[in-house]
Design an enzyme around this catalytic site. Structure first.
Site, PDB file in Angstrom:
ATOM      1  N   ARG A  19       0.867  -1.181   0.000  1.00  0.00           N
ATOM      2  CA  ARG A  19       0.000   0.000   0.000  1.00  0.00           C
ATOM      3  C   ARG A  19       0.899   1.224   0.000  1.00  0.00           C
ATOM      4  O   ARG A  19       2.119   1.114   0.106  1.00  0.00           O
ATOM      5  CB  ARG A  19      -1.046  -0.017   1.124  1.00  0.00           C
ATOM      6  CG  ARG A  19      -0.693  -0.648   2.414  1.00  0.00           C
ATOM      7  CD  ARG A  19       0.436   0.008   3.152  1.00  0.00           C
ATOM      8  NE  ARG A  19       0.213   1.432   3.327  1.00  0.00           N
ATOM      9  CZ  ARG A  19       1.158   2.312   3.551  1.00  0.00           C
ATOM     10  NH1 ARG A  19       2.435   1.950   3.643  1.00  0.00           N
ATOM     11  NH2 ARG A  19       0.899   3.587   3.690  1.00  0.00           N
ATOM     12  N   GLY A  20       0.276   2.403  -0.098  1.00  0.00           N
ATOM     13  CA  GLY A  20       1.070   3.623  -0.262  1.00  0.00           C
ATOM     14  C   GLY A  20       1.162   3.904  -1.754  1.00  0.00           C
ATOM     15  O   GLY A  20       1.464   2.993  -2.542  1.00  0.00           O
ATOM     16  N   ALA A  21       0.904   5.169  -2.122  1.00  0.00           N
ATOM     17  CA  ALA A  21       0.733   5.494  -3.537  1.00  0.00           C
ATOM     18  C   ALA A  21       1.905   5.075  -4.441  1.00  0.00           C
ATOM     19  O   ALA A  21       1.705   4.338  -5.419  1.00  0.00           O
ATOM     20  CB  ALA A  21       0.422   6.976  -3.669  1.00  0.00           C
TER      21      ALA A  21
ATOM     22  N   ARG B 246      -7.463  -0.103  -6.786  1.00  0.00           N
ATOM     23  CA  ARG B 246      -7.585   1.023  -5.843  1.00  0.00           C
ATOM     24  C   ARG B 246      -7.724   2.313  -6.647  1.00  0.00           C
ATOM     25  O   ARG B 246      -6.860   2.628  -7.464  1.00  0.00           O
ATOM     26  CB  ARG B 246      -6.365   1.086  -4.898  1.00  0.00           C
ATOM     27  CG  ARG B 246      -6.255  -0.154  -4.018  1.00  0.00           C
ATOM     28  CD  ARG B 246      -5.397   0.072  -2.800  1.00  0.00           C
ATOM     29  NE  ARG B 246      -6.034   0.936  -1.826  1.00  0.00           N
ATOM     30  CZ  ARG B 246      -5.398   1.454  -0.774  1.00  0.00           C
ATOM     31  NH1 ARG B 246      -4.116   1.202  -0.584  1.00  0.00           N
ATOM     32  NH2 ARG B 246      -6.039   2.221   0.094  1.00  0.00           N
TER      33      ARG B 246
ATOM     34  N   GLN C  65      -2.117   2.376   9.839  1.00  0.00           N
ATOM     35  CA  GLN C  65      -0.813   2.513   9.166  1.00  0.00           C
ATOM     36  C   GLN C  65       0.186   3.303  10.010  1.00  0.00           C
ATOM     37  O   GLN C  65       1.387   3.067   9.946  1.00  0.00           O
ATOM     38  CB  GLN C  65      -0.981   3.223   7.802  1.00  0.00           C
ATOM     39  CG  GLN C  65      -1.677   2.412   6.743  1.00  0.00           C
ATOM     40  CD  GLN C  65      -3.166   2.688   6.705  1.00  0.00           C
ATOM     41  OE1 GLN C  65      -3.775   3.007   7.721  1.00  0.00           O
ATOM     42  NE2 GLN C  65      -3.766   2.555   5.538  1.00  0.00           N
TER      43      GLN C  65
ATOM     44  N   ASP D  50      -1.829  10.849  -2.073  1.00  0.00           N
ATOM     45  CA  ASP D  50      -2.203   9.821  -3.060  1.00  0.00           C
ATOM     46  C   ASP D  50      -2.520  10.434  -4.413  1.00  0.00           C
ATOM     47  O   ASP D  50      -2.450   9.757  -5.430  1.00  0.00           O
ATOM     48  CB  ASP D  50      -3.389   9.014  -2.549  1.00  0.00           C
ATOM     49  CG  ASP D  50      -2.948   8.157  -1.381  1.00  0.00           C
ATOM     50  OD1 ASP D  50      -2.927   8.668  -0.249  1.00  0.00           O
ATOM     51  OD2 ASP D  50      -2.558   7.003  -1.626  1.00  0.00           O
TER      52      ASP D  50
ATOM     53  N   ASN E 108      -5.243  12.485   0.562  1.00  0.00           N
ATOM     54  CA  ASN E 108      -4.357  11.628   1.374  1.00  0.00           C
ATOM     55  C   ASN E 108      -5.235  10.859   2.356  1.00  0.00           C
ATOM     56  O   ASN E 108      -6.465  11.029   2.390  1.00  0.00           O
ATOM     57  CB  ASN E 108      -3.294  12.469   2.084  1.00  0.00           C
ATOM     58  CG  ASN E 108      -2.179  11.605   2.667  1.00  0.00           C
ATOM     59  OD1 ASN E 108      -1.645  10.728   1.976  1.00  0.00           O
ATOM     60  ND2 ASN E 108      -1.846  11.797   3.917  1.00  0.00           N
ATOM     61  N   LYS E 109      -4.614  10.030   3.140  1.00  0.00           N
ATOM     62  CA  LYS E 109      -5.332   9.160   4.084  1.00  0.00           C
ATOM     63  C   LYS E 109      -6.379   9.916   4.892  1.00  0.00           C
ATOM     64  O   LYS E 109      -6.128  11.037   5.346  1.00  0.00           O
ATOM     65  CB  LYS E 109      -4.293   8.501   4.999  1.00  0.00           C
ATOM     66  CG  LYS E 109      -4.833   7.583   6.058  1.00  0.00           C
ATOM     67  CD  LYS E 109      -5.725   6.487   5.505  1.00  0.00           C
ATOM     68  CE  LYS E 109      -5.081   5.652   4.415  1.00  0.00           C
ATOM     69  NZ  LYS E 109      -6.041   4.830   3.649  1.00  0.00           N
TER      70      LYS E 109
END
Ligand code: MRU
Length: 343
Positions: free
Chosen positions: A46-48, A89, A194, A235, A245-246
């Site tokens: 995960r993570g862009a 995603r 996270q 992201d 973002n998150k």
């Protein structure tokens, strides 16, 4: 870094299973594109930037495994592979950015063999470039870190979110290398944790002074003067500088503004989406209800309760003091200055 997040090895993709952190460091081996797609969806990776690299590797696996006897069939297979990967995603633009970059090679007039080789080397280029971009972002961003101050970061924008040493966390790694003394507060990042499971783990492992808090402690600590800046990843950055973002990032940005604390975003140019005019046009992923009603498999809410689980939010450009990319530090007006920096 004393671990890696993902890599290509002998025709396979190795990825650390981030769902198992912080208790187990386990690497999974993937040989088929369908497995990589599933790993992206279920957040093994995960993570862009990291899902972009994983997507590129997924394309390389699809090419390598293809039995197509003609260019036409090969192109069809690869187009399907790209659609499969991209659909996993929706918010991070790095995933379609990397997959499309590989897919574009299909327009070349080459033999099947050469195309397959080019696809793998493009995927490896995307990996290597990400490593270099992380370091460059960290070096630029380190200028913003002040001696003796404490910085909040949300979610994980570190090595675990990239092929290199991260985006927001790269800033901390580089500032520490320069000998600056500062500390970091990681917010736990409900519901997937996270911040607690990944950021706290990787910063501690790499010798950065880090303290963990729950998400609802941010306002209180800012009011007490215990947070002097906020540094996050992204992201997707829309053309006008709005930043997805998150979930929870927007709240932290509003709180930063209320307490006159600078809010910085660190992201590579692969995160900037000039085709998305503003934050309203960014698709926000809705994740499974289980993430909210269970705490690691144990029920934490009534099974039948109605749930919302948007995985990201959008921070308007006007709340952002600066955006750091691998090319330097950009200030408002972002619409003009991001485009200018890209040139
Ligand atoms: O749902 P995730 O864990 O993929 O979300 C990740 C984030 O929101 C990160 O902050 C973002 O991808 C930047 S990573 C360098």
């Amino acid at each position: 870094m004393n671990f890696y997040t993902l890599k290509w090895q002998d025709g396979t993709v190795l990825m650390m299973d981030q769902r198992k952190l912080p208790t187990q460091e386990i690497y999974n081996t993937y040989t088929r594109i369908e497995e990589v797609a599933e790993a992206i969806k279920t957040m093994v990776v995960r993570g862009a930037p990291a899902i972009g690299v994983a997507g590129a590797f997924g394309m390389a696996l699809a090419a390598q495994n293809s039995q197509a006897g003609s260019l036409e069939t090969f192109r069809q297979e690869m187009d399907q592979a790209a659609d499969l990967l991209i659909s996993q995603r929706p918010t991070a633009v790095n995933l379609p950015w990397a997959v499309r970059r590989v897919q574009n090679l299909l327009n070349q007039n080459n033999s099947l063999e050469v195309l397959k080789e080019n696809i793998l080397s493009e995927a490896l280029n995307i990996f290597e470039e990400d490593v270099a971009m992380c370091e460059a972002m960290g070096k630029h961003g380190a200028q913003l870190i002040e001696e003796g101050k404490t910085y909040l970061t949300h979610c994980n924008a570190g090595a675990l979110a990239t092929a290199g040493q991260g985006t927001a966390l790269s800033v901390f790694y580089e500032a520490a290398k320069e000998g600056k003394k500062f500390s970091v507060i990681a917010s736990e990042t409900r519901p997937f944790l996270q911040g607690a499971r990944l950021t706290a783990w990787e910063l501690e492992k790499n010798g950065i002074d880090v303290t963990l808090i729950t998400d609802n402690m941010v306002a209180h600590l800012m009011k007490l003067g215990k947070i002097h800046g906020v540094v996050t990843g992204s992201d997707r950055i829309a053309a006008n500088g709005d930043v997805a973002n998150k979930i929870g990032t927007y709240g932290a940005a509003l709180l930063a503004k209320a307490h006159k604390i600078p809010f910085y975003v660190v992201a590579p140019y692969s995160t900037v989406d000039f085709e998305t005019p503003n934050g309203e046009a960014i698709p926000i992923e809705e994740r499974p209800r289980e993430e909210v009603i269970q705490f690691f498999g144990t029920a934490s809410a009534p099974e039948s309760i109605r749930v919302l689980n948007p995985a990201f939010d959008v921070t308007p450009a006007e709340l952002i003091k600066a955006i750091v990319t691998e090319r330097g530090i950009v200030h408002a007006p972002y619409k003009i200055n991001l485009a200018q920096q890209l040139k």
